[in-house]
Design a protein around this motif. Structure first.
Motif, PDB file in Angstrom:
ATOM      1  N   THR A  20      -2.735  -4.429  12.087  1.00  0.00           N
ATOM      2  CA  THR A  20      -1.830  -4.431  10.918  1.00  0.00           C
ATOM      3  C   THR A  20      -2.600  -4.054   9.654  1.00  0.00           C
ATOM      4  O   THR A  20      -2.079  -3.323   8.799  1.00  0.00           O
ATOM      5  N   GLN A  24      -1.585  -1.021   7.287  1.00  0.00           N
ATOM      6  CA  GLN A  24      -1.225  -1.271   5.882  1.00  0.00           C
ATOM      7  C   GLN A  24      -2.162  -0.545   4.913  1.00  0.00           C
ATOM      8  O   GLN A  24      -1.729  -0.088   3.852  1.00  0.00           O
ATOM      9  N   TYR A 121       5.889  -0.294   6.747  1.00  0.00           N
ATOM     10  CA  TYR A 121       5.418  -1.394   5.894  1.00  0.00           C
ATOM     11  C   TYR A 121       6.124  -2.702   6.240  1.00  0.00           C
ATOM     12  O   TYR A 121       5.508  -3.712   6.541  1.00  0.00           O
ATOM     13  N   SER A 124       5.721  -3.919  10.203  1.00  0.00           N
ATOM     14  CA  SER A 124       4.395  -4.425  10.623  1.00  0.00           C
ATOM     15  C   SER A 124       4.060  -5.731   9.901  1.00  0.00           C
ATOM     16  O   SER A 124       3.455  -6.635  10.477  1.00  0.00           O
ATOM     17  N   LEU A 125       4.508  -5.864   8.641  1.00  0.00           N
ATOM     18  CA  LEU A 125       4.310  -7.110   7.883  1.00  0.00           C
ATOM     19  C   LEU A 125       5.104  -8.252   8.527  1.00  0.00           C
ATOM     20  O   LEU A 125       4.566  -9.335   8.790  1.00  0.00           O
ATOM     21  N   SER A 143      -1.951  -8.991   4.851  1.00  0.00           N
ATOM     22  CA  SER A 143      -1.253  -7.734   5.133  1.00  0.00           C
ATOM     23  C   SER A 143      -0.986  -6.947   3.848  1.00  0.00           C
ATOM     24  O   SER A 143      -1.322  -5.764   3.739  1.00  0.00           O
ATOM     25  N   VAL A 144      -0.397  -7.627   2.857  1.00  0.00           N
ATOM     26  CA  VAL A 144      -0.062  -6.953   1.601  1.00  0.00           C
ATOM     27  C   VAL A 144      -1.347  -6.637   0.818  1.00  0.00           C
ATOM     28  O   VAL A 144      -1.425  -5.641   0.105  1.00  0.00           O
ATOM     29  N   PHE A 147      -2.724  -3.374   2.017  1.00  0.00           N
ATOM     30  CA  PHE A 147      -1.975  -2.283   1.390  1.00  0.00           C
ATOM     31  C   PHE A 147      -2.612  -1.945   0.031  1.00  0.00           C
ATOM     32  O   PHE A 147      -2.853  -0.786  -0.287  1.00  0.00           O
TER      33      PHE A 147
END
Length: 417
Positions: A20, A24, A121, A124-125, A143-144, A147
């Protein structure tokens, strides 16, 4: 141990985290778009403002895609979905290297790239959060945060490609790298199988029900959360888009010093994602959101009314970026807490439209009223309203449960009297 945990115990969840993160980081590279504006304007003789609209289209397409991503995932599975999204995202960027008209740029780098990015986005989050139901805030932060890290790293990588290869060829190489990253990451992820959690677990009462989209839209909380996310995104995204100009015009900084604010926004934004995401697991998510909104309101009011110097300017910008990063990280976990994890992609996709509309609203207000000042004041008022909502809102059904419990405790005493 619930069936949910049993199903997950045979899988190494950290491989899914790694996959992930790679996905991301690849998706986050679209936040380097501002590097391409001037070179494209110079090469084709387009207006700079016309070129920079592309990123608004990308952001809107990204948010719009999240409405459909969950349904597509149900049909073809998470791995196929991210693989196809990675291929389409890469192809959109590679094709952008051949454009010679603005409408082709809007279609490819805007609509196609944004839609593919948003689809991968949100799914997968949401999928990763299902693997870690006990640490939703931290996992959303990782995760974020990945990104955000992707955008930070590729500021330098894409900048290098533009300088050495020229802007059109830079699209080609960028597209190839992102395609490989997202497709490789998709091989490492695995679909989380959601089973209903038995009622005797320690899950809080209000998070046991898995709401469908229709059920969620019947609750007032869904609309209140939308207002808060819209406010958080409008304040963060508007500032990120014009931070250099504010430094020059309001704080009187020279262009080079003001440009440092762009890197600072990226760093504080990423830090906010990881720190506030993890903190929300400990102290409660709405407390984190309320604190971030209050800090944002104070910073925006300072930018609007104080006599600015470099120190005050950079402090306010850092606080706003940190709070924005934290808010958009904590939100997926709030939606899961309120409406259950089972339909997370679809439910969060609806609330996430606050992001797309927030991306457009700040710039729209600025054009409408001419300048930063009025927009800042509107943002400050919205932040205070959202702060009050964040203090008083509770999960749907939660209040009824507490009331029932109180009544059942009170009744015997009352009868006995």
């Amino acid at each position: 141990m619930s069936m949910h945990q049993a199903a997950h115990s045979k899988v190494n969840r950290w491989i899914i985290v790694l996959g992930t993160i790679i996905i991301q980081m690849g998706l986050g590279t679209i936040y380097t778009w501002s590097l391409f504006n001037q070179p494209l304007a110079d090469k084709f003789g387009w207006e700079l403002s016309s070129v920079s609209i592309t990123f608004s289209i990308t952001s809107f397409a990204l948010a719009f895609a999240t409405l459909f991503a969950g349904k597509i995932q149900d049909r073809i599975g998470i791995r196929n979905l991210t693989m196809i999204s990675g291929a389409v995202l890469g192809a959109g960027l590679i094709a952008s290297s051949q454009v010679s008209s603005l409408w082709m740029l809007y279609l490819l780098a805007g609509v196609v790239v944004g839609f593919a990015d948003g689809t991968a986005y949100i799914t997968s989050l949401s999928n990763l959060m299902k693997w870690f139901p006990e640490r939703k805030g931290l996992i959303a932060g990782i995760s974020v945060g990945a990104f955000g890290t992707g955008s930070l790293l590729f500021k330098y990588i894409n900048g290098h490609f533009i300088n050495t290869l020229g802007v059109s060829q830079a699209f080609l190489v960028w597209g190839l790298i992102v395609m490989v990253m997202v497709i490789v990451g998709s091989f490492l992820i695995k679909e989380a199988v959601m089973t209903e959690t038995p009622a005797n677990t320690n899950t809080p009462l209000h998070s046991q029900k898995n709401y469908t989209v229709k059920e969620m839209l019947r609750t007032k909380e869904a609309y209140l959360l939308f207002v808060i996310l819209f406010t958080a995104c409008m304040s963060g995204l508007y500032l990120i888009g014009i931070v250099k100009d504010i430094g020059v015009q309001l704080a009187g900084l020279d262009i080079r010093t003001a440009a440092n604010a762009v890197a600072m926004v990226a760093i504080f934004n990423t830090a906010g994602r990881i720190i506030l995401g993890a903190l929300s697991d400990k102290v409660g998510r709405m407390k984190v959101v309320a604190g971030a909104l209050l800090a944002t309101a104070l910073s925006v009011i300072t930018l609007s009314f104080a006599t600015l110097n470099a120190g005050i300017f950079f402090t306010c910008v850092g606080v706003i970026a940190f709070c924005f990063g934290g808010n958009i990280t904590v939100f997926p976990a709030i939606v899961a807490d309120y409406f259950g994890l089972k339909n997370q992609s679809k439910n969060y996709g609806i609330i996430y439209q606050g992001f797309g509309l927030g991306a457009l609203a700040g710039s729209f207000l600025s054009v409408l009223f001419g300048g930063f000042q009025v927009t800042f004041n509107v943002i400050a008022v919205l932040c205070m309203i959202s702060f009050l909502i964040a203090i008083f809102i509770t999960a749907p059904g939660h209040r009824n449960e507490s009331k029932k419990n109180q009544e059942s405790v009170l009744k015997p005493h009352y009868n006995a009297g």
